[in-house]
Design a protein around this motif. Structure first.
Motif, PDB file in Angstrom:
ATOM      1  N   VAL A  10       0.851  -1.194   0.000  1.00  0.00           N
ATOM      2  CA  VAL A  10       0.000   0.000   0.000  1.00  0.00           C
ATOM      3  C   VAL A  10       0.883   1.239   0.000  1.00  0.00           C
ATOM      4  O   VAL A  10       1.822   1.332   0.804  1.00  0.00           O
ATOM      5  CB  VAL A  10      -0.934   0.016   1.232  1.00  0.00           C
ATOM      6  N   PRO A  11       0.623   2.213  -0.893  1.00  0.00           N
ATOM      7  CA  PRO A  11       1.431   3.442  -0.906  1.00  0.00           C
ATOM      8  C   PRO A  11       1.283   4.234   0.390  1.00  0.00           C
ATOM      9  O   PRO A  11       0.317   4.058   1.159  1.00  0.00           O
ATOM     10  CB  PRO A  11       0.865   4.219  -2.096  1.00  0.00           C
ATOM     11  N   GLY A  12       2.247   5.101   0.637  1.00  0.00           N
ATOM     12  CA  GLY A  12       2.206   5.949   1.817  1.00  0.00           C
ATOM     13  C   GLY A  12       1.162   7.041   1.711  1.00  0.00           C
ATOM     14  O   GLY A  12       0.358   7.065   0.769  1.00  0.00           O
ATOM     15  N   PRO A  13       1.184   7.997   2.662  1.00  0.00           N
ATOM     16  CA  PRO A  13       0.169   9.072   2.681  1.00  0.00           C
ATOM     17  C   PRO A  13       0.156   9.904   1.401  1.00  0.00           C
ATOM     18  O   PRO A  13      -0.891  10.424   1.008  1.00  0.00           O
ATOM     19  CB  PRO A  13       0.585   9.923   3.887  1.00  0.00           C
ATOM     20  N   ASN A  14       1.288  10.046   0.762  1.00  0.00           N
ATOM     21  CA  ASN A  14       1.350  10.862  -0.452  1.00  0.00           C
ATOM     22  C   ASN A  14       0.879  10.119  -1.692  1.00  0.00           C
ATOM     23  O   ASN A  14       0.741  10.725  -2.765  1.00  0.00           O
ATOM     24  CB  ASN A  14       2.778  11.373  -0.670  1.00  0.00           C
ATOM     25  N   GLY A  15       0.644   8.832  -1.558  1.00  0.00           N
ATOM     26  CA  GLY A  15       0.157   8.056  -2.686  1.00  0.00           C
ATOM     27  C   GLY A  15       1.218   7.851  -3.757  1.00  0.00           C
ATOM     28  O   GLY A  15       2.402   8.106  -3.560  1.00  0.00           O
ATOM     29  N   LEU A  16       0.772   7.385  -4.912  1.00  0.00           N
ATOM     30  CA  LEU A  16       1.656   7.149  -6.048  1.00  0.00           C
ATOM     31  C   LEU A  16       1.779   8.422  -6.888  1.00  0.00           C
ATOM     32  O   LEU A  16       0.899   9.285  -6.849  1.00  0.00           O
ATOM     33  CB  LEU A  16       1.106   6.011  -6.911  1.00  0.00           C
ATOM     34  N   PRO A  17       2.857   8.561  -7.646  1.00  0.00           N
ATOM     35  CA  PRO A  17       2.981   9.729  -8.527  1.00  0.00           C
ATOM     36  C   PRO A  17       1.803   9.815  -9.495  1.00  0.00           C
ATOM     37  O   PRO A  17       1.383   8.816 -10.080  1.00  0.00           O
ATOM     38  CB  PRO A  17       4.297   9.471  -9.269  1.00  0.00           C
ATOM     39  N   VAL A  18       1.282  11.013  -9.655  1.00  0.00           N
ATOM     40  CA  VAL A  18       0.126  11.208 -10.530  1.00  0.00           C
ATOM     41  C   VAL A  18       0.462  10.822 -11.969  1.00  0.00           C
ATOM     42  O   VAL A  18      -0.375  10.254 -12.678  1.00  0.00           O
ATOM     43  CB  VAL A  18      -0.346  12.678 -10.444  1.00  0.00           C
ATOM     44  N   SER A  19       1.670  11.125 -12.383  1.00  0.00           N
ATOM     45  CA  SER A  19       2.069  10.784 -13.746  1.00  0.00           C
ATOM     46  C   SER A  19       2.056   9.276 -13.961  1.00  0.00           C
ATOM     47  O   SER A  19       1.832   8.806 -15.092  1.00  0.00           O
ATOM     48  CB  SER A  19       3.453  11.353 -14.048  1.00  0.00           C
ATOM     49  N   PHE A  20       2.275   8.485 -12.899  1.00  0.00           N
ATOM     50  CA  PHE A  20       2.222   7.036 -13.019  1.00  0.00           C
ATOM     51  C   PHE A  20       0.779   6.555 -13.098  1.00  0.00           C
ATOM     52  O   PHE A  20       0.431   5.759 -13.986  1.00  0.00           O
ATOM     53  CB  PHE A  20       2.930   6.387 -11.837  1.00  0.00           C
ATOM     54  N   THR A  21      -0.082   7.021 -12.223  1.00  0.00           N
ATOM     55  CA  THR A  21      -1.486   6.595 -12.249  1.00  0.00           C
ATOM     56  C   THR A  21      -2.197   7.064 -13.517  1.00  0.00           C
ATOM     57  O   THR A  21      -3.170   6.448 -13.957  1.00  0.00           O
ATOM     58  CB  THR A  21      -2.234   7.090 -11.013  1.00  0.00           C
ATOM     59  N   ASP A  22      -1.695   8.160 -14.113  1.00  0.00           N
ATOM     60  CA  ASP A  22      -2.290   8.642 -15.358  1.00  0.00           C
ATOM     61  C   ASP A  22      -2.067   7.673 -16.512  1.00  0.00           C
ATOM     62  O   ASP A  22      -2.727   7.783 -17.558  1.00  0.00           O
ATOM     63  CB  ASP A  22      -1.734  10.014 -15.733  1.00  0.00           C
ATOM     64  N   LEU A  23      -1.121   6.747 -16.355  1.00  0.00           N
ATOM     65  CA  LEU A  23      -0.942   5.728 -17.386  1.00  0.00           C
ATOM     66  C   LEU A  23      -2.234   4.962 -17.625  1.00  0.00           C
ATOM     67  O   LEU A  23      -2.489   4.484 -18.739  1.00  0.00           O
ATOM     68  CB  LEU A  23       0.150   4.734 -16.980  1.00  0.00           C
ATOM     69  N   TYR A  24      -3.060   4.863 -16.587  1.00  0.00           N
ATOM     70  CA  TYR A  24      -4.323   4.152 -16.704  1.00  0.00           C
ATOM     71  C   TYR A  24      -5.534   5.083 -16.640  1.00  0.00           C
ATOM     72  O   TYR A  24      -6.524   4.868 -17.333  1.00  0.00           O
ATOM     73  CB  TYR A  24      -4.450   3.101 -15.598  1.00  0.00           C
ATOM     74  N   ASP A  25      -5.458   6.120 -15.830  1.00  0.00           N
ATOM     75  CA  ASP A  25      -6.636   6.938 -15.542  1.00  0.00           C
ATOM     76  C   ASP A  25      -6.909   8.035 -16.562  1.00  0.00           C
ATOM     77  O   ASP A  25      -8.013   8.589 -16.587  1.00  0.00           O
ATOM     78  CB  ASP A  25      -6.506   7.581 -14.150  1.00  0.00           C
ATOM     79  N   SER A  26      -5.935   8.426 -17.365  1.00  0.00           N
ATOM     80  CA  SER A  26      -6.117   9.570 -18.249  1.00  0.00           C
ATOM     81  C   SER A  26      -6.965   9.206 -19.471  1.00  0.00           C
ATOM     82  O   SER A  26      -7.223   8.028 -19.743  1.00  0.00           O
ATOM     83  CB  SER A  26      -4.757  10.116 -18.687  1.00  0.00           C
ATOM     84  N   ARG A  27      -7.381  10.238 -20.192  1.00  0.00           N
ATOM     85  CA  ARG A  27      -8.205  10.066 -21.379  1.00  0.00           C
ATOM     86  C   ARG A  27      -7.594  10.861 -22.536  1.00  0.00           C
ATOM     87  O   ARG A  27      -6.874  11.835 -22.325  1.00  0.00           O
ATOM     88  CB  ARG A  27      -9.640  10.543 -21.117  1.00  0.00           C
ATOM     89  N   PHE A  28      -7.922  10.412 -23.746  1.00  0.00           N
ATOM     90  CA  PHE A  28      -7.452  11.106 -24.946  1.00  0.00           C
ATOM     91  C   PHE A  28      -8.559  11.050 -25.994  1.00  0.00           C
ATOM     92  O   PHE A  28      -9.077   9.979 -26.295  1.00  0.00           O
ATOM     93  CB  PHE A  28      -6.174  10.451 -25.481  1.00  0.00           C
ATOM     94  N   LEU A  29      -8.954  12.211 -26.498  1.00  0.00           N
ATOM     95  CA  LEU A  29     -10.040  12.325 -27.471  1.00  0.00           C
ATOM     96  C   LEU A  29     -11.327  11.687 -26.952  1.00  0.00           C
ATOM     97  O   LEU A  29     -12.091  11.058 -27.701  1.00  0.00           O
ATOM     98  CB  LEU A  29      -9.638  11.691 -28.803  1.00  0.00           C
TER      99      LEU A  29
END
Length: 353
Positions: free
Chosen positions: A155-174
């Motif tokens: 489990v990640p710490g209080p700061n969580g995972l880097p946003v740029s890493f989670t965006d590999l799955y969570d982001s959208r395009f077009l």
């Protein structure tokens, strides 16, 4: 009006070709239409389509990875275990070892290729059946996963995972989830390799007749190792996406993806290029599974409906693949008999003594 036998035979072959090539694609469209009419307020919506594309991206990528060894007539049963190990390793390196996430992902993807190559070496040079060998290596991977996590989640710490890493799955395009583009990219690369490059042709020859492949000079063992390495590479990439999706390291989650991946790969071998594993067929098969599972889920099916659907579809896929192979053999035998029965086309000798 009586149809000449030759025309009837041509129509039968054309009908069989169209059904075998595009039947599964038509089924996907039919399922989408049926569920859209049954669930007009929820199924044919952009949110639902985006959810299907996002949720089924990892099974689709894993199915594409499983397709590569299947092209050579081998099976990699370790892909589910490899997926679990890969995503746990990503979390371990980022959370516990404080590695930069790009480096952690690169190491895991390359490690997946190495593990796949080891599978190939064990199968080809150890002369062990691929079912048994990859089941054994998969169990070893599962043991490593338990050893790394000590049976608990990472489990990640209080700061969580880097946003740029989670965006590999969570982001959208077009307007569409980015994982859908990953699936298309992997499928395009695999299609190029299998259908347009010598490597793919060698793999298909090995899968259809290994002895003939060896006689004509193809190093069958080497190319089979390449196939397993390619499968491991794709599995490593799928593990990275799974880590970005789950955002925790779950030591047992990978096993849930094993059956859907093989269902997609085997069912895909019955369409587009019937009788052989192919990337486009796998994508179509995964689409059928995704639409079917989403539809029955929205209809309120019980939790056991998903494994029932996957297992039943796997049996159908194997049955269709066997039927397609037997039909091709019968067709080849019929063509041979007709050729032998036809009179010789050699010109007659008009000379006179």
């Amino acid at each position: 009006m009586t149809i000449p036998p030759s025309l009837r035979s041509l129509l039968d072959r054309l009908h069989g070709h169209l059904l075998g090539t595009y039947g599964l694609l038509a089924l996907a469209a039919l399922l989408f239409l049926v569920f859209s009419l049954t669930l007009p307020n929820t199924f044919p919506t952009q949110d639902n389509i985006s959810s299907i594309l996002s949720n089924q991206s990892i099974p689709a990528i894993l199915a594409l990875g499983a397709t590569i060894p299947i092209a050579t007539g081998k099976f990699d049963l370790s892909i589910g275990y490899g997926l679990g190990l890969a995503h746990v390793m990503v979390m371990q390196l980022i959370v516990d070892e404080s590695w930069p996430w790009p480096l952690a992902c690169l190491v895991v993807v390359c490690g997946g290729a190495v593990v796949g190559a080891l599978n190939g070496v064990i199968v080809e040079f150890g002369q062990i059946d691929s079912f048994i060998a990859t089941l054994g290596t998969g169990s070893i991977m599962y043991a490593f996963t338990g050893w790394i996590t000590d049976g608990a989640r990472i489990v990640p710490g209080p700061n969580g995972l880097p946003v740029s890493f989670t965006d590999l799955y969570d982001s959208r395009f077009l307007g569409l989830p980015v994982p859908a583009y990953y699936v298309l990219t992997v499928a395009a690369v695999l299609w190029l390799v299998l259908e347009r490059l010598p490597l793919g042709r060698y793999l298909y020859v090995i899968g259809s007749n290994p002895r003939t492949a060896g006689i004509i000079g193809i190093p069958t063992r080497t190319y089979s190792v390449y196939a397993f390495a390619g499968s491991g590479l794709v599995v490593g990439f799928a593990g990275v996406l799974l880590a970005a999706q789950q955002q925790t390291g779950n030591p047992s989650v990978g096993l849930d993806y094993l059956l859907p991946a093989f269902v997609g790969a085997l069912l895909g071998s019955t369409t587009i290029k019937p009788g052989r594993a192919n990337a486009l067929g796998t994508v179509v098969a995964v689409a059928v599974l995704a639409i079917g599972l989403a539809g029955i889920g929205q209809l309120g099916a019980q939790f056991w409906a998903t494994p029932l659907f996957n297992g039943g579809t796997l049996l159908i896929a194997v049955g269709l693949a066997g039927y397609s192979a037997r039909r091709r053999l019968r067709g080849g035998a019929t063509t041979t008999r007709r050729s032998l029965a036809e009179p010789s086309a050699a010109p007659a000798n008009d000379s006179h003594p």
